[in-house]
Design a protein around this motif. Sequence first.
Motif, PDB file in Angstrom:
ATOM      1  N   CYS A   1       0.988  -1.024   0.247  1.00  0.00           N
ATOM      2  CA  CYS A   1      -0.075   0.087  -0.299  1.00  0.00           C
ATOM      3  C   CYS A   1       0.993   1.261  -0.113  1.00  0.00           C
ATOM      4  O   CYS A   1       1.992   0.607   0.488  1.00  0.00           O
ATOM      5  CB  CYS A   1      -1.121   0.248   0.958  1.00  0.00           C
ATOM      6  SG  CYS A   1      -2.432  -0.974   1.327  1.00  0.00           S
ATOM      7  N   ALA A   2      -0.159   2.201  -0.198  1.00  0.00           N
ATOM      8  CA  ALA A   2       0.648   3.848  -0.320  1.00  0.00           C
ATOM      9  C   ALA A   2       0.381   4.332   1.134  1.00  0.00           C
ATOM     10  O   ALA A   2      -0.738   4.215   1.505  1.00  0.00           O
ATOM     11  CB  ALA A   2       0.451   4.308  -1.212  1.00  0.00           C
ATOM     12  N   GLN A   3       1.391   4.507   1.927  1.00  0.00           N
ATOM     13  CA  GLN A   3       0.854   4.864   3.109  1.00  0.00           C
ATOM     14  C   GLN A   3       1.088   7.210   2.840  1.00  0.00           C
ATOM     15  O   GLN A   3       2.145   7.569   2.021  1.00  0.00           O
ATOM     16  CB  GLN A   3       1.876   5.445   4.433  1.00  0.00           C
ATOM     17  CG  GLN A   3       1.492   5.669   5.541  1.00  0.00           C
ATOM     18  CD  GLN A   3       2.616   5.659   6.831  1.00  0.00           C
ATOM     19  OE1 GLN A   3       3.213   5.960   6.253  1.00  0.00           O
ATOM     20  NE2 GLN A   3       2.107   4.471   6.971  1.00  0.00           N
ATOM     21  N   MET A   4       0.299   7.462   2.577  1.00  0.00           N
ATOM     22  CA  MET A   4      -0.104   8.977   2.444  1.00  0.00           C
ATOM     23  C   MET A   4      -0.716   9.834   3.917  1.00  0.00           C
ATOM     24  O   MET A   4      -1.500   9.843   4.586  1.00  0.00           O
ATOM     25  CB  MET A   4      -1.333   9.109   1.031  1.00  0.00           C
ATOM     26  CG  MET A   4      -0.873   8.099  -0.371  1.00  0.00           C
ATOM     27  SD  MET A   4      -2.131   8.410  -1.505  1.00  0.00           S
ATOM     28  CE  MET A   4      -1.626  10.476  -2.072  1.00  0.00           C
ATOM     29  N   VAL A   5       0.419  10.843   3.232  1.00  0.00           N
ATOM     30  CA  VAL A   5      -0.196  11.975   4.874  1.00  0.00           C
ATOM     31  C   VAL A   5      -0.423  13.398   4.029  1.00  0.00           C
ATOM     32  O   VAL A   5      -0.025  13.304   3.458  1.00  0.00           O
ATOM     33  CB  VAL A   5       1.276  12.125   5.272  1.00  0.00           C
ATOM     34  CG1 VAL A   5       1.035  13.090   6.593  1.00  0.00           C
ATOM     35  CG2 VAL A   5       1.582  10.746   6.488  1.00  0.00           C
ATOM     36  N   LEU A   6      -1.547  14.055   4.612  1.00  0.00           N
ATOM     37  CA  LEU A   6      -2.459  15.338   4.317  1.00  0.00           C
ATOM     38  C   LEU A   6      -1.151  16.338   4.341  1.00  0.00           C
ATOM     39  O   LEU A   6      -0.344  16.284   5.613  1.00  0.00           O
ATOM     40  CB  LEU A   6      -3.437  15.726   4.723  1.00  0.00           C
ATOM     41  CG  LEU A   6      -4.597  16.288   4.474  1.00  0.00           C
ATOM     42  CD1 LEU A   6      -4.384  16.195   3.041  1.00  0.00           C
ATOM     43  CD2 LEU A   6      -5.458  17.304   5.660  1.00  0.00           C
TER      44      LEU A   6
END
Length: 234
Positions: A83-88
């Motif tokens: 998975c891509a771990q994405m942060v705002l």
Amino acid sequence: MKETILDNPAWEALTSEHAHFAQGTDHAKRYQQGIVPFVACRQTNDNSIATLDPWMNAGESFYIIGELPILPDNWTKDNELPCAQMVLRSVPAPLTESDVAMISLLGPEDADDMYTLINSIQPGYYNHGTRLLGNYYGIRHNGTLIAMAGERMRITGFTELSAICTHPDHTGRGYARKLITQLCYQHAGEGITSFLHVALSNERAIRLYAHMGFEQRRVISFYKVTTSHIPPLQ
């Protein structure tokens, strides 16, 4: 708070904001059965995760997020989901009054509808008790829940967005964007950073999240693991 704590998100959640949902030892913990099927350990270079055996059921399946530890002989890795771990990084444009009007905070009376919707689209990660982990918002059409999004792992300073889904008959109307925006503004007001996980294969969702201000921090895997025989309590 340094973002490196997101490298082991389930452990960090179970030892901070979600400690009241935790079972296990000082070395390994799990969410209570029926909440969410996540297991975690403090470190992965030894077999300390085996200390969780007394809290596991024979034949139970669950997920380990991040680096895979040394598994006990009675645990089997079934598959791996990168998975891509994405942060705002920047809060998306605010919702209009009409957008806000169509969104409702979901509660106990919505539990069955929430479970049915998410598991018809993304089965395996959401249990009946998952809604207890945080706030969930939804959109209904003619009384039927057609889209939802909410909070899953909560770490001091960070909250994961999850269960982001729209019924296939109602996609393309921006419902996911509206629900994500609702949550992001809520988090920003609380001084919390939003983050999420999305399968690398889901390129459409990754583009949407990037457009909304999320940035990929790292690739992280969700490992599905199943127990076989559980040794008796010592």
